[in-house]
Scaffold this motif. Structure first.
Motif, PDB file in Angstrom:
ATOM      1  N   CYS A   4       0.637  -1.271  -0.104  1.00 20.34           N
ATOM      2  CA  CYS A   4      -0.074  -0.040  -0.024  1.00 20.34           C
ATOM      3  C   CYS A   4       1.105   1.277  -0.003  1.00 20.34           C
ATOM      4  O   CYS A   4       1.497   1.572   1.063  1.00 20.34           O
ATOM      5  CB  CYS A   4      -1.016  -0.019   1.178  1.00 20.34           C
ATOM      6  N   CYS A   6       0.042   4.115  -0.278  1.00 20.30           N
ATOM      7  CA  CYS A   6      -0.841   5.565   0.451  1.00 20.30           C
ATOM      8  C   CYS A   6      -0.161   5.544   1.842  1.00 20.30           C
ATOM      9  O   CYS A   6      -0.034   6.382   2.264  1.00 20.30           O
ATOM     10  CB  CYS A   6      -2.146   5.521   0.124  1.00 20.30           C
ATOM     11  N   ASP A  44      -6.624   4.663   1.976  1.00 24.83           N
ATOM     12  CA  ASP A  44      -6.907   5.621   1.532  1.00 24.83           C
ATOM     13  C   ASP A  44      -7.597   6.013   0.149  1.00 24.83           C
ATOM     14  O   ASP A  44      -8.726   6.179  -0.106  1.00 24.83           O
ATOM     15  CB  ASP A  44      -5.679   6.754   1.257  1.00 24.83           C
ATOM     16  N   CYS A  45      -6.916   5.240  -0.991  1.00 29.40           N
ATOM     17  CA  CYS A  45      -7.473   5.313  -2.467  1.00 29.40           C
ATOM     18  C   CYS A  45      -8.128   3.940  -2.524  1.00 29.40           C
ATOM     19  O   CYS A  45      -9.000   3.851  -3.342  1.00 29.40           O
ATOM     20  CB  CYS A  45      -6.502   5.731  -3.374  1.00 29.40           C
ATOM     21  N   CYS A  48      -4.773  -0.449  -3.812  1.00 29.07           N
ATOM     22  CA  CYS A  48      -4.281  -1.588  -3.094  1.00 29.07           C
ATOM     23  C   CYS A  48      -5.004  -2.825  -2.758  1.00 29.07           C
ATOM     24  O   CYS A  48      -4.109  -3.852  -2.626  1.00 29.07           O
ATOM     25  CB  CYS A  48      -3.142  -1.320  -2.267  1.00 29.07           C
TER      26      CYS A  48
HETATM   27  S1  FES Z   1      -2.719   2.155  -2.334  1.00 26.00           S
HETATM   28 FE1  FES Z   1      -3.424   1.542  -0.419  1.00 26.00          FE
HETATM   29  S2  FES Z   1      -5.015   2.914   0.160  1.00 26.00           S
HETATM   30 FE2  FES Z   1      -3.882   3.713  -1.602  1.00 26.00          FE
END
Ligand code: FES
Length: 89
Positions: A4, A6, A44-45, A48
């Motif tokens: 991840c 983010c 967050d996004c 992942c």
């Molecule tokens: S890459 Fe994991 S939340 Fe964005």
């Protein structure tokens, strides 16, 4: 490997969280949300998630405990006829 980007979560962080959760509660259902929470982070996004879950599945401690398997009831013919209405309808 970074899973991840983010939150900067690595695959070994995921495995460590799973191992810790399984050791502390053998009957726990381990989800991605619980792993984020155990690591003190939140997604967050969400980009992942596919890789995150694939990384989770590599851990042998992830499987659902045996005593919790088979809890879902199968539909019988009688249950499928019931529409939730009273007889007067
Ligand atoms: S890459 Fe994991 S939340 Fe964005």
């Amino acid at each position: 490997m970074i899973i991840c980007s983010c939150e900067g979560i690595r695959d070994r962080d995921i495995h460590a969280a799973i191992d810790w959760m399984r050791a502390s509660d053998p009957t726990a259902i381990i989800t991605p949300g619980k792993i984020y929470h155990a690591l003190g982070k939140s997604p967050d996004c969400g980009g992942c998630m596919k890789l995150f879950v694939a990384s989770m599945r590599e851990n042998p401690n992830l499987e659902v405990p045996a005593e919790l398997r088979g809890l879902r009831k199968t539909n019988t013919a009688r249950e499928t006829r019931y529409e939730g209405r009273t007889e007067s309808y």
